[in-house]
Write an enzyme that holds these catalytic residues in place. Structure first.
Site, PDB file in Angstrom:
ATOM      1  N   ARG A  93      22.003   9.219  -7.246  1.00  0.00           N
ATOM      2  CA  ARG A  93      20.780   9.993  -7.010  1.00  0.00           C
ATOM      3  C   ARG A  93      20.523  10.651  -8.346  1.00  0.00           C
ATOM      4  O   ARG A  93      21.311  11.453  -8.820  1.00  0.00           O
ATOM      5  CB  ARG A  93      20.975  11.025  -5.891  1.00  0.00           C
ATOM      6  CG  ARG A  93      19.865  12.105  -5.793  1.00  0.00           C
ATOM      7  CD  ARG A  93      18.506  11.488  -5.497  1.00  0.00           C
ATOM      8  NE  ARG A  93      17.481  12.513  -5.188  1.00  0.00           N
ATOM      9  CZ  ARG A  93      16.611  12.999  -6.068  1.00  0.00           C
ATOM     10  NH1 ARG A  93      16.625  12.586  -7.332  1.00  0.00           N
ATOM     11  NH2 ARG A  93      15.727  13.900  -5.702  1.00  0.00           N
ATOM     12  N   HIS A  96      17.988  15.547 -11.572  1.00  0.00           N
ATOM     13  CA  HIS A  96      16.711  16.137 -11.170  1.00  0.00           C
ATOM     14  C   HIS A  96      16.886  17.622 -10.883  1.00  0.00           C
ATOM     15  O   HIS A  96      17.998  18.143 -10.876  1.00  0.00           O
ATOM     16  CB  HIS A  96      16.181  15.439  -9.908  1.00  0.00           C
ATOM     17  CG  HIS A  96      17.007  15.743  -8.689  1.00  0.00           C
ATOM     18  ND1 HIS A  96      18.233  15.171  -8.455  1.00  0.00           N
ATOM     19  CD2 HIS A  96      16.807  16.605  -7.650  1.00  0.00           C
ATOM     20  CE1 HIS A  96      18.742  15.641  -7.323  1.00  0.00           C
ATOM     21  NE2 HIS A  96      17.904  16.515  -6.823  1.00  0.00           N
ATOM     22  N   HIS A  98      14.577  20.986  -8.508  1.00  0.00           N
ATOM     23  CA  HIS A  98      13.476  21.265  -7.582  1.00  0.00           C
ATOM     24  C   HIS A  98      13.301  22.762  -7.400  1.00  0.00           C
ATOM     25  O   HIS A  98      14.142  23.543  -7.827  1.00  0.00           O
ATOM     26  CB  HIS A  98      13.675  20.569  -6.226  1.00  0.00           C
ATOM     27  CG  HIS A  98      15.104  20.338  -5.844  1.00  0.00           C
ATOM     28  ND1 HIS A  98      15.925  21.350  -5.425  1.00  0.00           N
ATOM     29  CD2 HIS A  98      15.872  19.207  -5.857  1.00  0.00           C
ATOM     30  CE1 HIS A  98      17.124  20.850  -5.166  1.00  0.00           C
ATOM     31  NE2 HIS A  98      17.139  19.565  -5.430  1.00  0.00           N
ATOM     32  N   GLU A 102      19.411  23.917  -2.755  1.00  0.00           N
ATOM     33  CA  GLU A 102      19.917  22.734  -2.025  1.00  0.00           C
ATOM     34  C   GLU A 102      21.319  22.993  -1.509  1.00  0.00           C
ATOM     35  O   GLU A 102      22.206  23.352  -2.274  1.00  0.00           O
ATOM     36  CB  GLU A 102      19.923  21.537  -2.974  1.00  0.00           C
ATOM     37  CG  GLU A 102      20.654  20.307  -2.450  1.00  0.00           C
ATOM     38  CD  GLU A 102      20.602  19.150  -3.445  1.00  0.00           C
ATOM     39  OE1 GLU A 102      19.539  18.940  -4.058  1.00  0.00           O
ATOM     40  OE2 GLU A 102      21.635  18.472  -3.624  1.00  0.00           O
ATOM     41  N   HIS A 141      20.755  18.834 -11.515  1.00  0.00           N
ATOM     42  CA  HIS A 141      22.012  18.283 -10.981  1.00  0.00           C
ATOM     43  C   HIS A 141      21.880  16.777 -10.761  1.00  0.00           C
ATOM     44  O   HIS A 141      20.790  16.215 -10.862  1.00  0.00           O
ATOM     45  CB  HIS A 141      22.379  18.990  -9.676  1.00  0.00           C
ATOM     46  CG  HIS A 141      21.277  19.029  -8.661  1.00  0.00           C
ATOM     47  ND1 HIS A 141      20.297  19.987  -8.683  1.00  0.00           N
ATOM     48  CD2 HIS A 141      20.987  18.223  -7.600  1.00  0.00           C
ATOM     49  CE1 HIS A 141      19.454  19.779  -7.687  1.00  0.00           C
ATOM     50  NE2 HIS A 141      19.841  18.707  -7.013  1.00  0.00           N
ATOM     51  N   GLU A 163      11.675  15.348  -0.532  1.00  0.00           N
ATOM     52  CA  GLU A 163      12.589  14.639  -1.420  1.00  0.00           C
ATOM     53  C   GLU A 163      11.821  13.743  -2.396  1.00  0.00           C
ATOM     54  O   GLU A 163      12.344  13.347  -3.431  1.00  0.00           O
ATOM     55  CB  GLU A 163      13.551  13.833  -0.540  1.00  0.00           C
ATOM     56  CG  GLU A 163      14.554  12.969  -1.228  1.00  0.00           C
ATOM     57  CD  GLU A 163      15.564  13.731  -2.059  1.00  0.00           C
ATOM     58  OE1 GLU A 163      15.682  14.960  -1.944  1.00  0.00           O
ATOM     59  OE2 GLU A 163      16.241  13.063  -2.870  1.00  0.00           O
ATOM     60  N   HIS A 273      23.222  32.958  23.318  1.00  0.00           N
ATOM     61  CA  HIS A 273      23.170  33.841  22.150  1.00  0.00           C
ATOM     62  C   HIS A 273      21.798  33.736  21.506  1.00  0.00           C
ATOM     63  O   HIS A 273      20.971  32.906  21.915  1.00  0.00           O
ATOM     64  CB  HIS A 273      24.255  33.449  21.128  1.00  0.00           C
ATOM     65  CG  HIS A 273      24.000  32.120  20.472  1.00  0.00           C
ATOM     66  ND1 HIS A 273      24.228  30.917  21.103  1.00  0.00           N
ATOM     67  CD2 HIS A 273      23.492  31.794  19.245  1.00  0.00           C
ATOM     68  CE1 HIS A 273      23.899  29.929  20.297  1.00  0.00           C
ATOM     69  NE2 HIS A 273      23.436  30.424  19.156  1.00  0.00           N
ATOM     70  N   HIS A 275      19.870  34.600  17.288  1.00  0.00           N
ATOM     71  CA  HIS A 275      20.137  34.969  15.897  1.00  0.00           C
ATOM     72  C   HIS A 275      19.196  36.102  15.507  1.00  0.00           C
ATOM     73  O   HIS A 275      17.976  35.968  15.639  1.00  0.00           O
ATOM     74  CB  HIS A 275      19.997  33.749  14.990  1.00  0.00           C
ATOM     75  CG  HIS A 275      20.950  32.676  15.413  1.00  0.00           C
ATOM     76  ND1 HIS A 275      22.270  32.657  15.043  1.00  0.00           N
ATOM     77  CD2 HIS A 275      20.788  31.638  16.271  1.00  0.00           C
ATOM     78  CE1 HIS A 275      22.878  31.645  15.625  1.00  0.00           C
ATOM     79  NE2 HIS A 275      22.001  31.001  16.380  1.00  0.00           N
TER      80      HIS A 275
HETATM   81 MN    MN Z   1      18.583  17.914  -5.418  1.00  0.00          MN
HETATM   82 MN    MN Z   2      22.314  29.359  17.648  1.00  0.00          MN
END
Ligand code: MN
Ligand code: MN
Length: 380
Positions: A93, A96, A98, A102, A141, A163, A273, A275
């Site tokens: 890959r 590059h 961005h 990531e 990277h 991407e 649950h 968040h």
């Molecule tokens: Mn990347």
């Molecule tokens: Mn969850």
């Protein structure tokens, strides 16, 4: 009615509904039994919270492929986007960068990754199945598969990421005058005769030498915080119905994306649950799961998941994930926050004056008093 028709799932429950005589996509109906015949507690309108990588376009290149689930595929998913990528042995890959940070989880095989930060400090490491990496936004990277090839999940901290629009080294070269490139590097223009005419992105290559033979010593040293983390090697926190491994800034200090790798045994359930800080982006690795979400205002819906599916839970929605199969259910929960946080319904109730709870849900006070006060993330 033929025998095959009798075996076909029908939108009928307790004398309500009726037989679907088609047209219909029976394979999808079988994969989504809780959409066809929902629990009676489901009600109202909930945004779509499921999209499968198998419904996404696959970009096929020499040496590998990639497909993505972003806000374009799953509109509710504004905080994070994901890419599933495969590289054959030695394939790259391309180098590059961005605009997004990531985060990655290696699904199978192994690869080498490199990065260089704004101080010129560098990073080089090999990662294997169960390992994570993290690259801050803007930091360049590359990824290269080792001798068994590699498949990994990438997660970016913006649902609109694609991407297909990263900044590639070959593309930068192709769209800069050769005279400028030559001046920049102190080369002559004829030394640039063979540069690529367009981006390479994913391309075939040779398996690299051992890690130490590939190292470059930077005069400014290594990056101060490692960009890799061995999640699968981390000792899990064990609960009655399974286990959880959390990777956030407490253990993986470079990362601004937090994650939990959850394993739910057959018969077990990721407990009720929510968040308190962020939306949740899920990736299902193996097994069969059923997730119910509660969206307030009397609204709830249930979704079914299997390997390769993506799930999403908006911030604050109550939810559970039940293992409905006969093998372990394994999935990742990810958040655009450096710290992992969840509120356990049981822990909340157990640590509130019991009469308050008993008066609200009309169950005996003795049952409330017997609830565990410690969090049990996975019950059975
Ligand atoms: Mn990347
Ligand atoms: Mn969850």
């Amino acid at each position: 009615m033929s025998e095959a028709e009798q075996d076909t799932p029908q939108p009928r429950r307790d004398g309500q509904g009726g037989r679907d005589q088609g047209p219909r996509n029976v394979a999808l109906d079988r994969q989504n039994p809780d959409l066809l015949v929902s629990p009676t507690t489901d009600r109202g309108t909930v945004p779509n919270l499921k999209f499968s990588f198998s419904m996404a376009h696959t970009r096929i290149e020499q040496g590998g492929w990639a497909r993505e689930v972003t806000q374009r595929e799953l509109p509710i998913a504004t905080t994070l986007a994901g890419v599933d990528m495969k590289l054959e042995p030695g394939a790259y890959r391309e180098l590059h960068w961005h605009k997004q940070s990531e985060w990655a989880y290696v699904l199978t095989g192994s690869c080498r990754i490199s990065a260089v930060d704004q101080e010129g400090r560098n990073f080089l490491d090999d990662v294997r199945a169960g390992d994570l990496w993290f690259f801050p936004k803007g930091v360049p990277h590359h990824i290269q598969a080792l001798d068994e090839g590699v498949e990994f999940l990438l997660v970016f901290d913006d649902g609109a990421f694609s991407e297909n629009s990263t900044f590639l080294l070959s593309d930068f070269f192709a769209h800069t005058p050769r005279s400028v490139l030559a001046k920049n590097f102190g080369w002559t223009p004829d030394q640039l005769d063979r540069i690529p005419e367009r981006e390479k992105y994913i391309f075939a290559g040779q398996v690299p030498p051992p890690l130490d033979a590939d190292r470059v010593v930077s005069p400014t040293g290594d990056v101060p915080r490692t960009f890799t983390h061995r999640l699968q090697q981390q000792e899990p926190v064990r609960f009655p119905g399974g286990s959880v491994r959390i990777a956030d800034s407490t253990g993986f200090t470079a990362s601004t994306i937090s994650a939990a790798l959850v394993e739910v045994e057959p018969g077990g359930m990721r407990e009720l649950h929510w968040h308190p800080t962020d939306d949740e982006w899920q990736y299902y690795i193996s097994g069969s799961g059923r997730m119910g979400v509660f969206a307030s205002s009397g609204v709830a819906r249930t979704f079914d998941f299997q390997a390769g599916d993506v799930g999403y839970v908006p911030f604050a929605y109550g939810h559970y994930i039940e293992n409905v199969g006969d093998e372990p259910l394994v999935f990742l929960e990810m958040f655009r926050n450096e710290r992992f946080a969840d509120i356990s319904l049981t822990q909340w109730m157990a640590n509130t004056p019991p009469q308050v709870i008993a008066d609200t849900v009309n169950v005996p006070r003795s049952l409330i008093e017997a609830l565990p006060k410690e969090k049990r993330s996975v019950v059975r």
